[in-house]
Design an enzyme around this catalytic site. Sequence first.
Site, PDB file in Angstrom:
ATOM      1  N   LYS A  13      -1.693  -0.188 -14.324  1.00 48.91           N
ATOM      2  CA  LYS A  13      -0.270   0.174 -14.172  1.00 48.91           C
ATOM      3  C   LYS A  13       0.565  -1.075 -13.874  1.00 48.91           C
ATOM      4  O   LYS A  13       1.587  -1.322 -14.505  1.00 48.91           O
ATOM      5  CB  LYS A  13      -0.087   1.212 -13.040  1.00 48.91           C
ATOM      6  CG  LYS A  13      -0.868   2.497 -13.272  1.00 48.91           C
ATOM      7  CD  LYS A  13      -0.631   3.518 -12.167  1.00 48.91           C
ATOM      8  CE  LYS A  13      -1.180   3.120 -10.808  1.00 48.91           C
ATOM      9  NZ  LYS A  13      -2.653   2.997 -10.760  1.00 48.91           N
ATOM     10  N   ARG A 127     -10.445  -7.621  -8.769  1.00 49.62           N
ATOM     11  CA  ARG A 127      -9.040  -8.055  -8.801  1.00 49.62           C
ATOM     12  C   ARG A 127      -8.728  -9.029  -7.659  1.00 49.62           C
ATOM     13  O   ARG A 127      -9.154  -8.848  -6.525  1.00 49.62           O
ATOM     14  CB  ARG A 127      -8.114  -6.842  -8.667  1.00 49.62           C
ATOM     15  CG  ARG A 127      -6.655  -7.248  -8.409  1.00 49.62           C
ATOM     16  CD  ARG A 127      -5.719  -6.080  -8.436  1.00 49.62           C
ATOM     17  NE  ARG A 127      -6.216  -4.937  -7.694  1.00 49.62           N
ATOM     18  CZ  ARG A 127      -5.751  -3.704  -7.822  1.00 49.62           C
ATOM     19  NH1 ARG A 127      -4.791  -3.455  -8.676  1.00 49.62           N
ATOM     20  NH2 ARG A 127      -6.254  -2.744  -7.109  1.00 49.62           N
ATOM     21  N   ARG A 160      -7.261  -7.549  -2.310  1.00 48.03           N
ATOM     22  CA  ARG A 160      -6.625  -6.486  -1.537  1.00 48.03           C
ATOM     23  C   ARG A 160      -7.671  -5.825  -0.652  1.00 48.03           C
ATOM     24  O   ARG A 160      -8.791  -5.604  -1.090  1.00 48.03           O
ATOM     25  CB  ARG A 160      -6.045  -5.439  -2.505  1.00 48.03           C
ATOM     26  CG  ARG A 160      -4.547  -5.479  -2.598  1.00 48.03           C
ATOM     27  CD  ARG A 160      -4.031  -4.696  -3.775  1.00 48.03           C
ATOM     28  NE  ARG A 160      -4.324  -3.270  -3.732  1.00 48.03           N
ATOM     29  CZ  ARG A 160      -3.879  -2.398  -4.632  1.00 48.03           C
ATOM     30  NH1 ARG A 160      -3.118  -2.812  -5.620  1.00 48.03           N
ATOM     31  NH2 ARG A 160      -4.189  -1.127  -4.549  1.00 48.03           N
TER      32      ARG A 160
HETATM   33  P1  AP5 Z   1      -3.781  -3.440 -12.147  1.00 45.18           P
HETATM   34  O1  AP5 Z   1      -2.773  -3.632 -13.225  1.00 45.18           O
HETATM   35  O2  AP5 Z   1      -3.572  -4.124 -10.874  1.00 45.18           O
HETATM   36  O3  AP5 Z   1      -4.065  -1.859 -11.960  1.00 45.18           O
HETATM   37  P2  AP5 Z   1      -3.218  -0.724 -11.233  1.00 45.18           P
HETATM   38  O4  AP5 Z   1      -3.289   0.476 -12.102  1.00 45.18           O
HETATM   39  O5  AP5 Z   1      -1.891  -1.227 -10.849  1.00 45.18           O
HETATM   40  O6  AP5 Z   1      -4.165  -0.470 -10.010  1.00 45.18           O
HETATM   41  P3  AP5 Z   1      -3.828  -0.280  -8.462  1.00 45.18           P
HETATM   42  O7  AP5 Z   1      -5.118  -0.510  -7.737  1.00 45.18           O
HETATM   43  O8  AP5 Z   1      -2.655  -1.094  -8.062  1.00 45.18           O
HETATM   44  O9  AP5 Z   1      -3.490   1.229  -8.418  1.00 45.18           O
HETATM   45  P4  AP5 Z   1      -3.493   2.129  -7.183  1.00 45.18           P
HETATM   46  O10 AP5 Z   1      -2.818   3.305  -7.754  1.00 45.18           O
HETATM   47  O11 AP5 Z   1      -4.800   2.380  -6.575  1.00 45.18           O
HETATM   48  O12 AP5 Z   1      -2.750   1.264  -6.063  1.00 45.18           O
HETATM   49  P5  AP5 Z   1      -1.292   1.281  -5.486  1.00 45.18           P
HETATM   50  O13 AP5 Z   1      -0.931  -0.089  -5.134  1.00 45.18           O
HETATM   51  O14 AP5 Z   1      -0.399   2.069  -6.353  1.00 45.18           O
HETATM   52  O15 AP5 Z   1      -5.198  -3.872 -12.776  1.00 45.18           O
HETATM   53  C1  AP5 Z   1      -6.388  -3.820 -12.006  1.00 45.18           C
HETATM   54  C2  AP5 Z   1      -7.295  -5.001 -12.370  1.00 45.18           C
HETATM   55  O16 AP5 Z   1      -7.744  -4.845 -13.726  1.00 45.18           O
HETATM   56  C3  AP5 Z   1      -6.619  -6.377 -12.319  1.00 45.18           C
HETATM   57  O17 AP5 Z   1      -7.535  -7.322 -11.866  1.00 45.18           O
HETATM   58  C4  AP5 Z   1      -6.214  -6.653 -13.781  1.00 45.18           C
HETATM   59  O18 AP5 Z   1      -6.179  -8.030 -14.058  1.00 45.18           O
HETATM   60  C5  AP5 Z   1      -7.326  -5.945 -14.545  1.00 45.18           C
HETATM   61  N1  AP5 Z   1      -6.864  -5.349 -15.803  1.00 45.18           N
HETATM   62  C6  AP5 Z   1      -5.688  -4.683 -16.032  1.00 45.18           C
HETATM   63  N2  AP5 Z   1      -5.623  -4.255 -17.305  1.00 45.18           N
HETATM   64  C7  AP5 Z   1      -6.794  -4.654 -17.910  1.00 45.18           C
HETATM   65  C8  AP5 Z   1      -7.345  -4.488 -19.238  1.00 45.18           C
HETATM   66  N3  AP5 Z   1      -6.677  -3.829 -20.195  1.00 45.18           N
HETATM   67  N4  AP5 Z   1      -8.566  -4.993 -19.479  1.00 45.18           N
HETATM   68  C9  AP5 Z   1      -9.260  -5.646 -18.503  1.00 45.18           C
HETATM   69  N5  AP5 Z   1      -8.809  -5.842 -17.236  1.00 45.18           N
HETATM   70  C10 AP5 Z   1      -7.587  -5.334 -16.945  1.00 45.18           C
HETATM   71  O19 AP5 Z   1      -1.489   2.139  -4.128  1.00 45.18           O
HETATM   72  C11 AP5 Z   1      -2.215   1.607  -3.051  1.00 45.18           C
HETATM   73  C12 AP5 Z   1      -2.197   2.584  -1.901  1.00 45.18           C
HETATM   74  O20 AP5 Z   1      -0.844   2.803  -1.453  1.00 45.18           O
HETATM   75  C13 AP5 Z   1      -2.728   3.996  -2.189  1.00 45.18           C
HETATM   76  O21 AP5 Z   1      -4.131   4.078  -2.085  1.00 45.18           O
HETATM   77  C14 AP5 Z   1      -1.997   4.821  -1.115  1.00 45.18           C
HETATM   78  O22 AP5 Z   1      -2.612   4.682   0.138  1.00 45.18           O
HETATM   79  C15 AP5 Z   1      -0.636   4.157  -1.072  1.00 45.18           C
HETATM   80  N6  AP5 Z   1       0.314   4.779  -2.001  1.00 45.18           N
HETATM   81  C16 AP5 Z   1       0.918   4.176  -3.076  1.00 45.18           C
HETATM   82  N7  AP5 Z   1       1.704   5.049  -3.733  1.00 45.18           N
HETATM   83  C17 AP5 Z   1       1.595   6.229  -3.086  1.00 45.18           C
HETATM   84  C18 AP5 Z   1       2.152   7.528  -3.296  1.00 45.18           C
HETATM   85  N8  AP5 Z   1       2.978   7.773  -4.333  1.00 45.18           N
HETATM   86  N9  AP5 Z   1       1.828   8.515  -2.420  1.00 45.18           N
HETATM   87  C19 AP5 Z   1       1.021   8.290  -1.367  1.00 45.18           C
HETATM   88  N10 AP5 Z   1       0.431   7.092  -1.132  1.00 45.18           N
HETATM   89  C20 AP5 Z   1       0.725   6.063  -1.972  1.00 45.18           C
HETATM   90 MG    MG Z   2      -0.883  -1.525  -9.008  1.00 42.21          MG
END
Ligand code: AP5
Ligand code: MG
Length: 215
Positions: A13, A127, A160
Amino acid sequence: MNLILMGPPGAGKGTQADTIKAAYPVPHISTGDMFREAVQQGTAMGLKAKSYMEQGQLVPDEVTIGIVEERLAQSDCQQGFLLDGFPRTIVQAEALDQVMKKLGGRIEAAINIAVPDEVLIQRTTGRVSCAACKTVYHTVFNPPAQAGVCDKCGGKLLQRSDDQEETARRRLEVYHQQTSPLLGYYQQRGILYSIDGDRAANQVFADIQEVLAGL
Ligand code: AP5
Ligand code: MG
Ligand code: ZN
């Protein structure tokens, strides 16, 4: 253009959002990034969010909805926005519908990036991101020229705390239980676009561009 980027932890994402906003200049609103910033700054909201995030659980809906509602009301969101990681529960999706009604707009597309679970674990546990400019790398799939150092600004690359394998697996479980039902929610509204995210990032982006061109 009011968009939602959906997908499990590690789906790409954040990676896709960076490319999308270069092509379509709309604010990128990542609730995860907002919470991490609040934790780093030690605000009251950050203190509340920290324990949930460290355990791989969702931050309570009322906290999350509050920050998104506030953010979407800001003037830079009037020409559109890109939500990343919100909504993540049906309650959040319903709250977003209410906010959109109030603002007088609508969500045009919910783009879901689909990736198999075992690939997701490899992506999250490998990551690293720059402490200074936030650029995201992967130790195997997208490594920096020099291990631990940002190509762009020379900043230090950090993992992270919720990307340890155990927490990453918990986040995936939470996704399947609480967030995947949202796919049906947006499918019913006819605005769900699912994309195969288990390919190179530029191929995934090409499909996203096709969706956006058709809106
Ligand atoms: P990356 O692009 O970083 O993936 P991402 O989908 O953004 O993954 P996140 O881990 O950020 O998602 P998440 O939903 O768990 O975390 P968030 O920060 O939203 O890519 C990942 C890795 O893969 C990177 O190393 C990249 O280089 C590699 N990559 C990407 N594309 C690739 C490809 N095509 N091929 C190969 N490699 C690739 O949330 C964190 C925490 O915050 C949650 O757990 C929760 O506690 C809280 N939170 C956030 N939003 C909410 C909400 N709406 N409600 C309640 N709690 C929330
Ligand atoms: Mg993310
Ligand atoms: Zn950097």
